[in-house]
Structure formats: C-alpha cells, structure tokens
Design a protein around this motif. Structure first.
Motif, short mmCIF file in Angstrom:
data_model
loop_
_atom_site.label_atom_id
_atom_site.label_comp_id
_atom_site.label_asym_id
_atom_site.label_seq_id
_atom_site.Cartn_x
_atom_site.Cartn_y
_atom_site.Cartn_z
N ASN A 1 43.28 74.52 32.79
CA ASN A 1 44.69 74.09 32.85
C ASN A 1 44.79 72.59 33.10
O ASN A 1 45.60 71.90 32.47
N ASP A 2 43.97 72.08 34.00
CA ASP A 2 43.96 70.64 34.29
C ASP A 2 43.54 69.84 33.05
O ASP A 2 44.13 68.80 32.74
N ARG A 3 42.53 70.34 32.35
CA ARG A 3 42.06 69.66 31.15
C ARG A 3 43.16 69.64 30.07
O ARG A 3 43.42 68.61 29.45
N GLN A 4 43.84 70.75 29.89
CA GLN A 4 44.92 70.81 28.90
C GLN A 4 46.09 69.91 29.29
O GLN A 4 46.67 69.23 28.44
N THR A 5 46.42 69.88 30.58
CA THR A 5 47.49 69.01 31.06
C THR A 5 47.14 67.55 30.81
O THR A 5 47.98 66.77 30.34
N GLU A 6 45.91 67.17 31.08
CA GLU A 6 45.47 65.80 30.87
C GLU A 6 45.49 65.45 29.38
O GLU A 6 45.90 64.36 28.99
N ALA A 7 45.07 66.38 28.54
CA ALA A 7 45.08 66.14 27.10
C ALA A 7 46.51 65.95 26.60
O ALA A 7 46.78 65.08 25.77
N ARG A 8 47.46 66.76 27.09
CA ARG A 8 48.86 66.61 26.70
C ARG A 8 49.41 65.26 27.18
O ARG A 8 50.14 64.59 26.47
N SER B 1 51.11 47.08 25.25
CA SER B 1 51.28 48.47 24.82
C SER B 1 49.99 49.00 24.22
O SER B 1 49.57 50.11 24.51
N GLN B 2 49.35 48.20 23.38
CA GLN B 2 48.09 48.62 22.77
C GLN B 2 47.03 48.80 23.84
O GLN B 2 46.23 49.73 23.77
N GLY B 3 47.04 47.94 24.82
CA GLY B 3 46.10 48.07 25.94
C GLY B 3 46.31 49.38 26.68
O GLY B 3 45.36 50.04 27.08
N ALA B 4 47.58 49.78 26.86
CA ALA B 4 47.87 51.04 27.52
C ALA B 4 47.37 52.21 26.68
O ALA B 4 46.84 53.18 27.21
N VAL B 5 47.54 52.10 25.37
CA VAL B 5 47.04 53.17 24.48
C VAL B 5 45.53 53.25 24.59
O VAL B 5 44.96 54.34 24.73
N ASP B 6 44.87 52.11 24.55
CA ASP B 6 43.41 52.08 24.64
C ASP B 6 42.94 52.66 25.98
O ASP B 6 41.99 53.43 26.03
N GLN B 7 43.64 52.28 27.02
CA GLN B 7 43.27 52.78 28.35
C GLN B 7 43.51 54.27 28.43
O GLN B 7 42.71 55.00 29.01
N ALA B 8 44.59 54.76 27.82
CA ALA B 8 44.88 56.20 27.84
C ALA B 8 43.79 56.95 27.08
O ALA B 8 43.38 58.05 27.51
N ARG B 9 43.30 56.38 26.01
CA ARG B 9 42.22 57.04 25.24
C ARG B 9 40.94 57.08 26.04
O ARG B 9 40.17 58.03 25.93
N ASP B 10 40.70 56.04 26.82
CA ASP B 10 39.46 55.94 27.59
C ASP B 10 39.44 56.85 28.80
O ASP B 10 38.37 57.12 29.34
N THR B 11 40.64 57.26 29.26
CA THR B 11 40.65 58.08 30.50
C THR B 11 40.66 59.54 30.19
O THR B 11 40.88 60.01 29.13
#
Length: 122
Positions: free
Chosen positions: A15-22, A112-122
């Motif tokens: 559930n945690d993994r799915q929540t993080e993916a969403r 904004s792009q940095g936030a997207v990149d950071q979101a992908r990395d986490t």
C-alpha cells in the motif's frame, strides 16, 4: 498469528509503495502541466512583444513623416519629436519588462523541471 502479522506488514508495504507511486505520478503530471502553461505564456509574450515592436516602428515611421510634413512648424515638430521619444522609451521599457518576465518564467520552468526530476529520483 505470526503469519497474519507478516501478511499485514507485506500488505502495508505494498500500500505504501502504491501510494508513493501515485504521488510521484501526480507530481509529474502537475509539473508537466505547469511546464506547458509556462511555455504558452512565454510564447504569447514573445508574439506580443514582436507585435508591439512592429507597432512602435510604424508609429515612429508615421511620426517621422509628420515631422517632414510639418516643416517650418517648430512647435509641432518639437511635440512630435517628444512623442516619438516617449514611444521609443516606452517600447524599450516594455521590451525590457517582457525580457525580464521571460527570464523569470524560464527560471520557474527550470525549478519545475527540477521538481519533476527530484520526484522521479525519489
């Protein structure tokens, strides 16, 4: 009992993994929409700035023609000259403002792009 606890722990992890993916998908979607909007604003500012510069040039050309026609009317000539200078100064200031807005929008897009990149990395 241990099997039930282990199952509950695995279920919570999933559930945690799915929540993080969403959450990541939502962040990437929002950042993409923001980038599209920012690009639209930059494009609009660029087109508007070009139109304004063209209009300013036409006004300047018309003012020059008016100056030529005025000939010996010194008062009219001085007024037209002042108006041309005012239009020119206003156009330069607007162009500078549009440039600054474009730079700030580009900076926001980078963040904004940095936030997207950071979101992908986490």
């Amino acid at each position: 009992l241990q099997a039930m606890l282990a199952y509950n722990a695995l279920e919570k992890q999933e559930n945690d993994r799915q929540t993080e993916a969403r959450r990541r998908a939502d962040m990437e979607r929002i950042a993409g929409q923001l980038n599209e909007r920012i690009q639209g604003i930059v494009d609009l500012l660029s087109v508007s700035s070009g139109s304004l510069l063209n209009s300013s040039q036409a006004l300047s050309d018309n003012a020059c023609k008016t100056l030529q026609q005025a000939g010996t009317l010194d008062g009219v000539t001085q007024q037209v000259t002042a108006n041309v200078q005012s239009v020119s100064a206003a156009t330069q200031e607007l162009s500078s403002s549009v440039g600054e807005i474009s730079r700030q929008v580009a900076h926001a897009a980078g963040i904004s792009q940095g936030a997207v990149d950071q979101a992908r990395d986490t």
